[in-house]
Design an enzyme around this catalytic site. Structure first.
Site, PDB file in Angstrom:
ATOM      1  N   PHE A 106       0.846  -1.188   0.000  1.00  0.00           N
ATOM      2  CA  PHE A 106       0.000   0.000   0.000  1.00  0.00           C
ATOM      3  C   PHE A 106       0.887   1.246   0.000  1.00  0.00           C
ATOM      4  O   PHE A 106       0.683   2.176  -0.775  1.00  0.00           O
ATOM      5  CB  PHE A 106      -0.900  -0.013   1.244  1.00  0.00           C
ATOM      6  CG  PHE A 106      -1.847   1.157   1.306  1.00  0.00           C
ATOM      7  CD1 PHE A 106      -3.162   1.034   0.878  1.00  0.00           C
ATOM      8  CD2 PHE A 106      -1.426   2.389   1.785  1.00  0.00           C
ATOM      9  CE1 PHE A 106      -4.027   2.114   0.923  1.00  0.00           C
ATOM     10  CE2 PHE A 106      -2.284   3.472   1.827  1.00  0.00           C
ATOM     11  CZ  PHE A 106      -3.597   3.325   1.398  1.00  0.00           C
TER      12      PHE A 106
ATOM     13  N   LEU B 154     -28.941  19.593  21.177  1.00  0.00           N
ATOM     14  CA  LEU B 154     -30.038  18.687  21.536  1.00  0.00           C
ATOM     15  C   LEU B 154     -30.470  18.969  22.957  1.00  0.00           C
ATOM     16  O   LEU B 154     -29.648  19.307  23.804  1.00  0.00           O
ATOM     17  CB  LEU B 154     -29.553  17.238  21.469  1.00  0.00           C
ATOM     18  CG  LEU B 154     -29.290  16.645  20.090  1.00  0.00           C
ATOM     19  CD1 LEU B 154     -28.527  15.337  20.230  1.00  0.00           C
ATOM     20  CD2 LEU B 154     -30.602  16.419  19.359  1.00  0.00           C
TER      21      LEU B 154
ATOM     22  N   GLU C  24     -29.335   6.159  18.736  1.00  0.00           N
ATOM     23  CA  GLU C  24     -27.911   6.129  18.367  1.00  0.00           C
ATOM     24  C   GLU C  24     -27.078   6.429  19.594  1.00  0.00           C
ATOM     25  O   GLU C  24     -27.567   7.024  20.550  1.00  0.00           O
ATOM     26  CB  GLU C  24     -27.614   7.240  17.337  1.00  0.00           C
ATOM     27  CG  GLU C  24     -28.286   7.053  16.023  1.00  0.00           C
ATOM     28  CD  GLU C  24     -28.205   8.306  15.162  1.00  0.00           C
ATOM     29  OE1 GLU C  24     -27.489   9.261  15.529  1.00  0.00           O
ATOM     30  OE2 GLU C  24     -28.879   8.323  14.132  1.00  0.00           O
TER      31      GLU C  24
ATOM     32  N   LYS D 227     -24.473   8.630  21.610  1.00  0.00           N
ATOM     33  CA  LYS D 227     -24.068  10.035  21.557  1.00  0.00           C
ATOM     34  C   LYS D 227     -22.546  10.070  21.711  1.00  0.00           C
ATOM     35  O   LYS D 227     -22.012   9.813  22.789  1.00  0.00           O
ATOM     36  CB  LYS D 227     -24.745  10.829  22.670  1.00  0.00           C
ATOM     37  CG  LYS D 227     -24.504  12.320  22.537  1.00  0.00           C
ATOM     38  CD  LYS D 227     -25.462  13.109  23.408  1.00  0.00           C
ATOM     39  CE  LYS D 227     -25.401  14.587  23.090  1.00  0.00           C
ATOM     40  NZ  LYS D 227     -24.103  15.186  23.323  1.00  0.00           N
TER      41      LYS D 227
ATOM     42  N   ASP E 208     -18.862  11.431  21.990  1.00  0.00           N
ATOM     43  CA  ASP E 208     -18.348  12.609  22.676  1.00  0.00           C
ATOM     44  C   ASP E 208     -17.109  13.115  21.942  1.00  0.00           C
ATOM     45  O   ASP E 208     -15.984  12.803  22.293  1.00  0.00           O
ATOM     46  CB  ASP E 208     -18.005  12.219  24.123  1.00  0.00           C
ATOM     47  CG  ASP E 208     -17.897  13.445  24.999  1.00  0.00           C
ATOM     48  OD1 ASP E 208     -18.229  14.543  24.518  1.00  0.00           O
ATOM     49  OD2 ASP E 208     -17.476  13.296  26.157  1.00  0.00           O
TER      50      ASP E 208
ATOM     51  N   TYR F 165     -23.848  10.897  11.330  1.00  0.00           N
ATOM     52  CA  TYR F 165     -25.150  10.675  11.947  1.00  0.00           C
ATOM     53  C   TYR F 165     -26.292  11.509  11.367  1.00  0.00           C
ATOM     54  O   TYR F 165     -27.415  11.416  11.845  1.00  0.00           O
ATOM     55  CB  TYR F 165     -25.090  10.825  13.471  1.00  0.00           C
ATOM     56  CG  TYR F 165     -24.545  12.143  13.983  1.00  0.00           C
ATOM     57  CD1 TYR F 165     -25.165  13.335  13.706  1.00  0.00           C
ATOM     58  CD2 TYR F 165     -23.397  12.156  14.769  1.00  0.00           C
ATOM     59  CE1 TYR F 165     -24.661  14.526  14.177  1.00  0.00           C
ATOM     60  CE2 TYR F 165     -22.884  13.340  15.243  1.00  0.00           C
ATOM     61  CZ  TYR F 165     -23.526  14.531  14.945  1.00  0.00           C
ATOM     62  OH  TYR F 165     -23.020  15.707  15.409  1.00  0.00           O
TER      63      TYR F 165
ATOM     64  N   LYS G 205     -28.623  11.384  28.763  1.00  0.00           N
ATOM     65  CA  LYS G 205     -27.244  11.303  29.274  1.00  0.00           C
ATOM     66  C   LYS G 205     -27.167  10.281  30.400  1.00  0.00           C
ATOM     67  O   LYS G 205     -27.959  10.334  31.344  1.00  0.00           O
ATOM     68  CB  LYS G 205     -26.816  12.672  29.838  1.00  0.00           C
ATOM     69  CG  LYS G 205     -26.722  13.785  28.807  1.00  0.00           C
ATOM     70  CD  LYS G 205     -25.371  13.748  28.128  1.00  0.00           C
ATOM     71  CE  LYS G 205     -25.086  14.995  27.342  1.00  0.00           C
ATOM     72  NZ  LYS G 205     -24.518  16.079  28.068  1.00  0.00           N
TER      73      LYS G 205
ATOM     74  N   CYS H  34      10.677  15.843  50.883  1.00  0.00           N
ATOM     75  CA  CYS H  34      10.521  15.123  49.616  1.00  0.00           C
ATOM     76  C   CYS H  34      10.550  13.622  49.877  1.00  0.00           C
ATOM     77  O   CYS H  34      11.488  13.113  50.497  1.00  0.00           O
ATOM     78  CB  CYS H  34      11.643  15.514  48.648  1.00  0.00           C
ATOM     79  SG  CYS H  34      11.636  14.521  47.143  1.00  0.00           S
TER      80      CYS H  34
ATOM     81  N   CYS I  52      13.968  12.289  48.207  1.00  0.00           N
ATOM     82  CA  CYS I  52      15.332  12.657  48.605  1.00  0.00           C
ATOM     83  C   CYS I  52      15.412  13.301  49.984  1.00  0.00           C
ATOM     84  O   CYS I  52      16.507  13.603  50.464  1.00  0.00           O
ATOM     85  CB  CYS I  52      15.970  13.569  47.556  1.00  0.00           C
ATOM     86  SG  CYS I  52      15.277  15.235  47.548  1.00  0.00           S
TER      87      CYS I  52
ATOM     88  N   CYS J 273       9.839  20.001  45.430  1.00  0.00           N
ATOM     89  CA  CYS J 273      11.134  19.647  46.005  1.00  0.00           C
ATOM     90  C   CYS J 273      12.182  20.528  45.326  1.00  0.00           C
ATOM     91  O   CYS J 273      12.342  20.469  44.111  1.00  0.00           O
ATOM     92  CB  CYS J 273      11.443  18.170  45.754  1.00  0.00           C
ATOM     93  SG  CYS J 273      13.176  17.786  46.068  1.00  0.00           S
TER      94      CYS J 273
ATOM     95  N   CYS K  61      17.765  15.301  43.251  1.00  0.00           N
ATOM     96  CA  CYS K  61      16.603  14.474  43.613  1.00  0.00           C
ATOM     97  C   CYS K  61      16.379  13.414  42.519  1.00  0.00           C
ATOM     98  O   CYS K  61      16.130  13.755  41.361  1.00  0.00           O
ATOM     99  CB  CYS K  61      15.382  15.370  43.775  1.00  0.00           C
ATOM    100  SG  CYS K  61      13.868  14.469  44.088  1.00  0.00           S
TER     101      CYS K  61
HETATM  102  S1  IVH Z   1     -27.834  14.620  15.987  1.00  0.00           S
HETATM  103  C1  IVH Z   1     -29.918  19.033  16.152  1.00  0.00           C
HETATM  104  N1  IVH Z   1     -26.624  12.428  16.677  1.00  0.00           N
HETATM  105  O1  IVH Z   1     -24.398  16.089  20.197  1.00  0.00           O
HETATM  106  C2  IVH Z   1     -28.710  18.312  16.562  1.00  0.00           C
HETATM  107  N2  IVH Z   1     -25.764  14.468  17.519  1.00  0.00           N
HETATM  108  O2  IVH Z   1     -26.138  18.352  21.485  1.00  0.00           O
HETATM  109  C3  IVH Z   1     -28.657  17.027  15.826  1.00  0.00           C
HETATM  110  N3  IVH Z   1     -23.762  14.201  18.906  1.00  0.00           N
HETATM  111  O3  IVH Z   1     -23.310  18.909  18.610  1.00  0.00           O
HETATM  112  C4  IVH Z   1     -27.493  16.285  16.248  1.00  0.00           C
HETATM  113  N4  IVH Z   1     -23.616  12.013  18.749  1.00  0.00           N
HETATM  114  O4  IVH Z   1     -22.024  16.883  18.013  1.00  0.00           O
HETATM  115  C5  IVH Z   1     -26.652  13.756  16.800  1.00  0.00           C
HETATM  116  N5  IVH Z   1     -25.650  10.368  17.167  1.00  0.00           N
HETATM  117  C6  IVH Z   1     -25.665  11.704  17.277  1.00  0.00           C
HETATM  118  C7  IVH Z   1     -24.703  12.408  18.040  1.00  0.00           C
HETATM  119  C8  IVH Z   1     -24.793  13.795  18.139  1.00  0.00           C
HETATM  120  C9  IVH Z   1     -23.076  13.116  19.257  1.00  0.00           C
HETATM  121  C10 IVH Z   1     -23.433  15.590  19.318  1.00  0.00           C
HETATM  122  C11 IVH Z   1     -23.379  16.552  18.191  1.00  0.00           C
HETATM  123  C12 IVH Z   1     -24.102  17.784  18.632  1.00  0.00           C
HETATM  124  C13 IVH Z   1     -24.481  17.474  20.029  1.00  0.00           C
HETATM  125  C14 IVH Z   1     -25.908  17.918  20.213  1.00  0.00           C
END
Ligand code: IVH
Length: 714
Positions: free
Chosen positions: A38, A85, A115, A117, A119, A229, A317, A411, A414, A429, A435
């Site tokens: 590759f 959201l 789905e 969420k 982070d 998403y 959450k 410390c 030492c 220290c 040390c």
């Molecule tokens: S849908 C109208 N789907 O969550 C907003 N958001 O508070 C539609 N996020 O800034 C967003 N996973 O970055 C959606 N499966 C998911 C997500 C997701 C993470 C984040 C997104 C957004 C924040 C919304």
């Protein structure tokens, strides 16, 4: 019939093949050919594109290695605002949501898509005719930063879509999350710890910081990933539902996490939530909840939006994972600069997918504030931050007769009396010349990648040599020889040779990196560069007084004091003398490079519009460095108009009328030597400074995130 042996044909074939192999690897977990092959194909394409920039196809797979540097990201308006959201934390809130939805839909049947969420950082991608054309951050929701060249380095994100699945609208937007996989985040922090750099608090900050890096080659090396998403398009009714859109995105080659599920009742939604509550910790991406979306697009439209968020979706959450366990001991760690950090040693407890044995207690104040005592049952939490912390004590379980923890006054390593400078949270220290943990950490820092980067002498080896009494300071490294190293366990003849030649090579590392490697408090990479550029030698720098040092750009009073104190120490002066005797670079060599070539001598340029690969300032600099001139207005005498994106039509008309050639940024770059390409002027510079290393910016990284890496995210 295209000529099968022509260069355009070869470029086309290689581009297709590499796009396909990337798709197989990142979307289907299939490695069709070995890494090496590759890499060879990629290198061949890179070489052909370099020789024939005009033949480079849009979104070529070579863009994944990065290489563009952006000083300041332009911004762009979002076609559709990027909203947030609504959050809920309980099942009762979810029931309320479900009721609101059903009421809004006047009792119609409703299905949801659940789905994870993710982070990370929200990203809006534009695809036009199957090609990725833009990546914009969320910004303030209305306008975000255009980070396209950085986004293009994300390996699981297709630069070009597949012609499979349902037909694609000519233009549409994909939204999703960019994230740093947890194992990568952990690696990054391990490396930072070894280098004595501040740790990144969580993968989200790491991802968002990475996306804003100016050098896309560094971004490429960071191994960011993407999950799609949302699908948005100006054409209505492309798909009947969100679930149909997700399936199409996947068919087109976009990464869609397989974790989503369509649910036809609230009970199923709750099942999904429970299913992932613990299991989500097995995913290599940080998640903090789930998102519930009404599946049917028409129903979404009926429900509409509030000012901030859609009425058809909500985020649930998960509560921060908390555990209860026993505090057995407080250990005190001494860092490279002498800072003493307490670490709580716990009876192991399972928390958020890992077994937690240690927790951070930031400093003495926190021990007092929590009134921690040995033997206490403590509450440990792992929230968004990756290092667990102690949040409280279960006073009902406090062992009888327990005593408040006495913070050490000496410390632990030492025995020197600790000091706490005014305004600082940490005890320190002050014995920085003897040390042991400080000496050891300084050696580890000296050999680290961004400092002297000594081949064959990593942090672990140097730590081992320290324990064996072979090295105490960086200067001792240069006294190592075959005789001293022969006979050590796990160190064969070949390793010794490799190590000694690595040490030898480190004598060519430039002064700024040596200065950084000395590990002077507050002198990080950037400050070291500024100091080196300003003073050009360690002697000149050490001869400066603290007020003089403080006047150097980016060097404030605190750094100046630290430098002056370091220089005043006899042992540091001795270290400098020994490094000098060993042949380590303690001054910059050669003149600061100015002219690069005279290829543009006698030519004048006007720059107009927005450029992709370089900022306007950089292009101006490149032109003047190569002997060209910049002017502001288009006249008959003008040699070239360099047209970027969004150049006004008036300029184009005028240039056409005056018969001034209009060229692109790529055309301009093809006229000047590429970085690293030898030129007369560069040869002269090299003769003056035979040892100057390649500028890091242009070093195309190996394929660290390539096929050698674990392919599957799930
Ligand atoms: S849908 C109208 N789907 O969550 C907003 N958001 O508070 C539609 N996020 O800034 C967003 N996973 O970055 C959606 N499966 C998911 C997500 C997701 C993470 C984040 C997104 C957004 C924040 C919304």
């Amino acid at each position: 019939m295209p000529d099968q042996n022509s260069i355009p044909h070869r470029i086309q074939t290689l581009t297709e093949r590499l796009h396909y192999l990337n798709y197989q690897y990142y979307q289907n977990d299939v490695s069709e050919i070995p890494d090496q092959e590759f890499d060879q194909l990629l290198a061949e394409l890179q070489a052909l594109e370099k020789a024939h920039p005009e033949l480079t196809l849009p979104n070529s797979p070579t863009q994944r290695v990065g290489g563009t540097v952006t000083k300041q990201f332009p911004t762009a308006l979002h076609k559709y605002p990027m909203l947030s959201l609504g959050n809920t934390y309980s099942e009762a809130d979810l029931r309320d949501f479900d009721e609101r939805v059903r009421k809004g839909l006047e009792g119609a049947e409703v299905a949801y898509v659940c789905e994870m969420k993710f982070d990370g950082v929200a990203m809006s991608l534009t695809y036009e005719h199957g090609q990725l054309t833009q990546g914009v951050t969320r910004g303030d929701g209305t306008r975000g930063d255009v980070v396209t060249s950085n986004v293009r380095t994300i390996k699981n994100l297709p630069l070009r879509l597949r012609e499979a699945g349902p037909p694609q609208p000519p233009e549409f937007e994909v939204r999703g999350e960019i994230f740093l996989p947890l194992p990568v985040f952990e690696d990054l922090n391990r490396e930072r710890e070894q280098n004595g750099e501040a740790l990144l608090a969580n993968p989200r900050n790491a991802a968002s910081g990475t996306l804003k890096l100016q050098d896309s080659a560094v971004v490429a090396a960071r191994r960011l990933r993407f999950f799609a998403y949302s699908f948005l398009s100006p054409e209505r009714n492309v798909f009947p539902s969100h679930s149909a859109a997700l399936e199409a995105l996947k068919a087109w080659g976009l990464p869609v996490s397989d974790t989503w599920r369509r649910c036809t009742s609230l009970a199923e939604v709750l099942d999904f939530i429970h299913h992932w509550e613990k299991k989500r910790f097995e995913l290599p991406v940080a998640t903090d909840g789930i998102v519930v979306k009404v599946d049917d697009f028409q129903q979404q439209e009926v429900l509409g939006f509030t000012a901030k968020s859609p009425r058809w979706a909500i985020a649930y959450k998960y509560p921060a994972e908390a555990g209860r366990t026993r505090l057995n001991e407080i250990q005190y760690q001494v860092g490279r600069t002498g800072a003493v950090t307490p670490v709580a040693m716990l009876t192991p407890v399972a928390l958020a997918g890992t077994v937690v044995k240690r927790a951070s207690v930031h400093n003495a104040n926190q021990i007092a504030a929590l009134d921690l005592r040995l033997g206490d049952m403590v509450f440990v939490e792992k929230g968004g931050e990756i290092i667990p912390k102690i949040t409280g004590v279960d006073l009902t379980a406090r062992p009888e007769g327990s005593q408040p923890i006495q913070y050490p006054t000496a410390c632990p390593a030492c025995g020197t009396a600790l000091v706490r400078p005014e305004g600082e949270a940490h005890f320190r220290c002050p014995n920085d010349t003897a040390c042991p943990p400080q000496l050891k950490a300084r050696l580890e820092h000296y050999v680290s990648r961004k400092a002297l980067n000594i081949d064959g002498l990593g942090a672990e080896t140097v730590a081992r040599f320290f324990e064996l009494g072979l090295v105490r300071t960086p200067a001792d490294i240069y006294d190592l020889n075959a005789e001293k190293l022969t006979g050590l366990e796990r160190l064969g003849e070949k390793s010794i040779q490799n190590l000694l030649s690595g040490i030898e090579a480190s004598k060519q590392v430039s002064f700024d990196r040596v200065l950084f490697g000395l590990g002077i408090r507050y002198v990080g990479e950037t400050v070291a560069e500024k100091l080196a550029a300003h003073y050009r030698s360690i002697d000149a720098m050490l001869a400066a007084t603290a007020p003089e040092l403080a006047a150097v750009p980016e060097v404030g009073g605190v750094i100046a004091e630290s430098l002056a104190a370091w220089g005043a120490h006899a042992s540091n002066r001795e270290l400098v003398a020994r490094l000098r005797a060993a042949g380590v670079q303690l001054a910059l060599t050669g003149e600061a490079p100015q002219a690069v070539s005279d290829r543009l001598a006698g030519l004048t340029f006007v720059l107009s519009g927005v450029f992709e690969q370089h900022s306007r300032e950089e292009l101006q600099q490149l032109i003047t460095q190569n002997g060209g001139k910049i002017t502001g207005s288009i006249s008959k005498k003008l040699s070239y108009l360099v047209a970027g994106d969004k150049m006004g039509p008036a300029k184009r008309e005028k240039a056409t009328e005056l018969k001034v050639p209009i060229i692109s940024e790529t055309d301009l770059l093809a006229m000047i030597p590429a970085p690293g390409e030898p030129t007369d002027a560069a040869d002269a510079l090299e003769a003056a400074a035979p040892t100057a290393p390649e500028p890091e910016t242009f070093a195309a990284p190996a394929r660290p995130a390539g096929q050698g890496e674990q392919a599957s995210l799930f």
